[in-house]
Motif scaffolding. Structure first.
Motif, PDB file in Angstrom:
ATOM      1  N   SER A  98       0.827  -1.206   0.000  1.00 47.96           N
ATOM      2  CA  SER A  98       0.000   0.000   0.000  1.00 47.96           C
ATOM      3  C   SER A  98       0.862   1.256   0.000  1.00 47.96           C
ATOM      4  O   SER A  98       0.542   2.245  -0.679  1.00 47.96           O
ATOM      5  CB  SER A  98      -0.931  -0.006   1.213  1.00 47.96           C
ATOM      6  OG  SER A  98      -1.905  -1.022   1.103  1.00 47.96           O
ATOM      7  N   ALA A  99       1.971   1.236   0.752  1.00 49.32           N
ATOM      8  CA  ALA A  99       2.836   2.418   0.819  1.00 49.32           C
ATOM      9  C   ALA A  99       3.496   2.688  -0.532  1.00 49.32           C
ATOM     10  O   ALA A  99       3.584   3.842  -0.983  1.00 49.32           O
ATOM     11  CB  ALA A  99       3.901   2.231   1.896  1.00 49.32           C
ATOM     12  N   TYR A 100       3.945   1.636  -1.190  1.00 52.38           N
ATOM     13  CA  TYR A 100       4.582   1.771  -2.502  1.00 52.38           C
ATOM     14  C   TYR A 100       3.561   2.266  -3.527  1.00 52.38           C
ATOM     15  O   TYR A 100       3.825   3.196  -4.302  1.00 52.38           O
ATOM     16  CB  TYR A 100       5.148   0.416  -2.914  1.00 52.38           C
ATOM     17  CG  TYR A 100       5.945   0.386  -4.203  1.00 52.38           C
ATOM     18  CD1 TYR A 100       7.336   0.474  -4.189  1.00 52.38           C
ATOM     19  CD2 TYR A 100       5.323   0.215  -5.437  1.00 52.38           C
ATOM     20  CE1 TYR A 100       8.081   0.399  -5.360  1.00 52.38           C
ATOM     21  CE2 TYR A 100       6.045   0.146  -6.614  1.00 52.38           C
ATOM     22  CZ  TYR A 100       7.427   0.236  -6.573  1.00 52.38           C
ATOM     23  OH  TYR A 100       8.158   0.165  -7.745  1.00 52.38           O
ATOM     24  N   ALA A 101       2.360   1.667  -3.531  1.00 54.87           N
ATOM     25  CA  ALA A 101       1.319   2.091  -4.462  1.00 54.87           C
ATOM     26  C   ALA A 101       0.908   3.528  -4.208  1.00 54.87           C
ATOM     27  O   ALA A 101       0.699   4.315  -5.147  1.00 54.87           O
ATOM     28  CB  ALA A 101       0.109   1.161  -4.340  1.00 54.87           C
ATOM     29  N   ALA A 102       0.799   3.922  -2.937  1.00 56.53           N
ATOM     30  CA  ALA A 102       0.409   5.296  -2.611  1.00 56.53           C
ATOM     31  C   ALA A 102       1.438   6.285  -3.141  1.00 56.53           C
ATOM     32  O   ALA A 102       1.079   7.368  -3.635  1.00 56.53           O
ATOM     33  CB  ALA A 102       0.252   5.450  -1.106  1.00 56.53           C
ATOM     34  N   ARG A 104      -7.390   8.887  -2.954  1.00 54.72           N
ATOM     35  CA  ARG A 104      -6.200   8.034  -3.013  1.00 54.72           C
ATOM     36  C   ARG A 104      -6.418   6.768  -2.182  1.00 54.72           C
ATOM     37  O   ARG A 104      -6.026   5.674  -2.577  1.00 54.72           O
ATOM     38  CB  ARG A 104      -4.977   8.808  -2.531  1.00 54.72           C
ATOM     39  CG  ARG A 104      -3.650   8.077  -2.765  1.00 54.72           C
ATOM     40  CD  ARG A 104      -2.471   8.949  -2.372  1.00 54.72           C
ATOM     41  NE  ARG A 104      -2.462  10.168  -3.142  1.00 54.72           N
ATOM     42  CZ  ARG A 104      -2.478  11.399  -2.632  1.00 54.72           C
ATOM     43  NH1 ARG A 104      -2.490  11.562  -1.319  1.00 54.72           N
ATOM     44  NH2 ARG A 104      -2.482  12.451  -3.409  1.00 54.72           N
ATOM     45  N   GLU A 105      -7.054   6.921  -1.040  1.00 56.90           N
ATOM     46  CA  GLU A 105      -7.335   5.761  -0.205  1.00 56.90           C
ATOM     47  C   GLU A 105      -8.309   4.813  -0.903  1.00 56.90           C
ATOM     48  O   GLU A 105      -8.199   3.589  -0.771  1.00 56.90           O
ATOM     49  CB  GLU A 105      -7.909   6.203   1.143  1.00 56.90           C
ATOM     50  CG  GLU A 105      -8.249   5.063   2.102  1.00 56.90           C
ATOM     51  CD  GLU A 105      -7.069   4.137   2.390  1.00 56.90           C
ATOM     52  OE1 GLU A 105      -7.306   2.926   2.589  1.00 56.90           O
ATOM     53  OE2 GLU A 105      -5.908   4.614   2.407  1.00 56.90           O
ATOM     54  N   ARG A 106      -9.244   5.353  -1.673  1.00 56.88           N
ATOM     55  CA  ARG A 106     -10.172   4.505  -2.424  1.00 56.88           C
ATOM     56  C   ARG A 106      -9.410   3.661  -3.447  1.00 56.88           C
ATOM     57  O   ARG A 106      -9.716   2.487  -3.643  1.00 56.88           O
ATOM     58  CB  ARG A 106     -11.212   5.370  -3.133  1.00 56.88           C
ATOM     59  CG  ARG A 106     -12.205   6.035  -2.200  1.00 56.88           C
ATOM     60  CD  ARG A 106     -13.255   5.082  -1.740  1.00 56.88           C
ATOM     61  NE  ARG A 106     -14.194   4.748  -2.800  1.00 56.88           N
ATOM     62  CZ  ARG A 106     -15.031   3.710  -2.756  1.00 56.88           C
ATOM     63  NH1 ARG A 106     -15.013   2.891  -1.722  1.00 56.88           N
ATOM     64  NH2 ARG A 106     -15.867   3.470  -3.750  1.00 56.88           N
ATOM     65  N   ARG A 107      -8.424   4.254  -4.082  1.00 57.08           N
ATOM     66  CA  ARG A 107      -7.616   3.505  -5.050  1.00 57.08           C
ATOM     67  C   ARG A 107      -6.860   2.377  -4.333  1.00 57.08           C
ATOM     68  O   ARG A 107      -6.738   1.271  -4.857  1.00 57.08           O
ATOM     69  CB  ARG A 107      -6.638   4.435  -5.760  1.00 57.08           C
ATOM     70  CG  ARG A 107      -7.281   5.516  -6.610  1.00 57.08           C
ATOM     71  CD  ARG A 107      -6.216   6.257  -7.417  1.00 57.08           C
ATOM     72  NE  ARG A 107      -6.721   7.496  -7.991  1.00 57.08           N
ATOM     73  CZ  ARG A 107      -7.395   7.584  -9.140  1.00 57.08           C
ATOM     74  NH1 ARG A 107      -7.661   6.484  -9.828  1.00 57.08           N
ATOM     75  NH2 ARG A 107      -7.813   8.747  -9.599  1.00 57.08           N
ATOM     76  N   LEU A 108      -6.352   2.670  -3.151  1.00 55.78           N
ATOM     77  CA  LEU A 108      -5.632   1.649  -2.393  1.00 55.78           C
ATOM     78  C   LEU A 108      -6.575   0.538  -1.936  1.00 55.78           C
ATOM     79  O   LEU A 108      -6.208  -0.638  -1.948  1.00 55.78           O
ATOM     80  CB  LEU A 108      -4.949   2.292  -1.179  1.00 55.78           C
ATOM     81  CG  LEU A 108      -3.786   3.239  -1.492  1.00 55.78           C
ATOM     82  CD1 LEU A 108      -3.327   3.941  -0.222  1.00 55.78           C
ATOM     83  CD2 LEU A 108      -2.628   2.476  -2.129  1.00 55.78           C
ATOM     84  N   GLU A 109      -7.784   0.905  -1.532  1.00 56.00           N
ATOM     85  CA  GLU A 109      -8.778  -0.100  -1.141  1.00 56.00           C
ATOM     86  C   GLU A 109      -9.046  -1.052  -2.303  1.00 56.00           C
ATOM     87  O   GLU A 109      -9.127  -2.273  -2.115  1.00 56.00           O
ATOM     88  CB  GLU A 109     -10.086   0.577  -0.736  1.00 56.00           C
ATOM     89  CG  GLU A 109     -10.065   1.276   0.614  1.00 56.00           C
ATOM     90  CD  GLU A 109     -11.386   1.969   0.887  1.00 56.00           C
ATOM     91  OE1 GLU A 109     -12.311   1.842   0.052  1.00 56.00           O
ATOM     92  OE2 GLU A 109     -11.502   2.632   1.930  1.00 56.00           O
TER      93      GLU A 109
END
Length: 284
Positions: A127-131, A146-151
């Motif tokens: 998640s950290a890398y993707a963020a 951005r959190e929605r994309r990570l979800e």
């Protein structure tokens, strides 16, 4: 109307069956369209799963093709499920249009093969890398978006793992030296990648920095998706970052990509080879 969240595999299967039945019956697009009192483009869109499957239209087409009850009834019975939105529908606000089609296929894939020329492949990212990458690619995103994309990414990974989908990734060692985020983010990504390599359904091959060119060298990100449905052949997803993403279903084109990826995997160190020991240099 095209399904707002992209067609599910069930939808694609029924659409493909309608095309196969038309071709087997020797019915032209024009004749099929006449049965619907519509334009041939309407039949083409139905067969490509580019529009919802209307029960009245499907029944008319089946009559036109003289499909026997044993063939027609399962198709008509399956319309309800095929027209339901996919699980990813609730994340459509955080998706690009191409993702809807790709995830629609990925969600039923038995095998996903992936290559990225410069970064850790998406389905193996923490998640950290993707963020860190989202902050660069979508600079105008709010923290909530951005959190929605990570979800969505976490849910994709969870579902692949739950189904036991085989994931086979090929990446260059340069991806482990391209700093995304801070040193802790990169260290966490390397740990996660090493742990993934221990999982039975995940295969990871890393091409060393001093490795000679191979068939995927300088090629854009590529993903091959295998769906266990005879009506649907393997699909290829070719990304041109910042420009376009193509979902390819032409058998010859998909085969060409598969041959190229096969050759690159054969030239790379075998699966299970430990990750390069040298860590990326810490940032300033």
């Amino acid at each position: 109307m095209r399904p707002r969240s992209g067609p599910t595999v069930q939808h694609r299967v029924l659409a493909a069956r309608l095309r196969i039945l038309r071709e087997q019956a020797g019915v032209t697009l024009r004749a099929a369209a006449d049965a619907l009192d519509a334009h041939p483009a309407t039949v083409r869109r139905i067969e490509r799963a580019e529009t919802g499957l209307d029960a009245r239209q499907v029944a008319a087409l089946l009559r036109c093709y003289e499909a026997p009850p044993a063939v027609a009834e399962p198709i008509l019975t399956g319309l309800g499920a095929a027209n339901l939105p996919g699980w990813w529908h609730q994340w459509r606000d955080a998706m690009e249009s191409w993702q809807q089609d790709v995830i629609g296929v990925e969600s039923s894939a038995s095998l996903v093969r992936t290559w990225h020329p410069a970064l850790v492949p998406e389905l193996l990212r923490t998640s950290a890398y993707a963020a860190g990458l989202y902050r660069i690619r979508y600079p105008d995103d709010t923290p909530a978006r951005r959190e929605r994309r990570l979800e969505l990414l976490r849910e994709r990974r969870r579902r692949l793992s739950e189904r036991g989908t085989a994931l086979w990734a090929l990446l260059p060692a340069a991806a482990l030296h391209t700093r995304v985020g801070d040193a802790a983010t990169m260290a966490g990504q390397r740990r996660a990648l090493a742990e993934a390599m221990e999982q039975q359904h995940i295969t990871v091959q890393v091409v060393p920095l001093d490795h000679p060119p191979h068939p995927m060298t300088a090629m854009p990100p590529l993903h091959l998706l295998r769906v266990p449905a005879p009506e649907i052949g393997d699909q290829a997803v070719l990304e041109t970052p910042g420009v376009r993403v193509d979902l390819i279903d032409d058998p010859d084109a998909v085969m060409a990509h598969r041959i190229r990826l096969d050759a690159a995997c054969a030239a790379a160190p075998p699966p299970g080879t430990p990750l390069p020991l040298r860590s990326p240099a810490p940032g300033p």
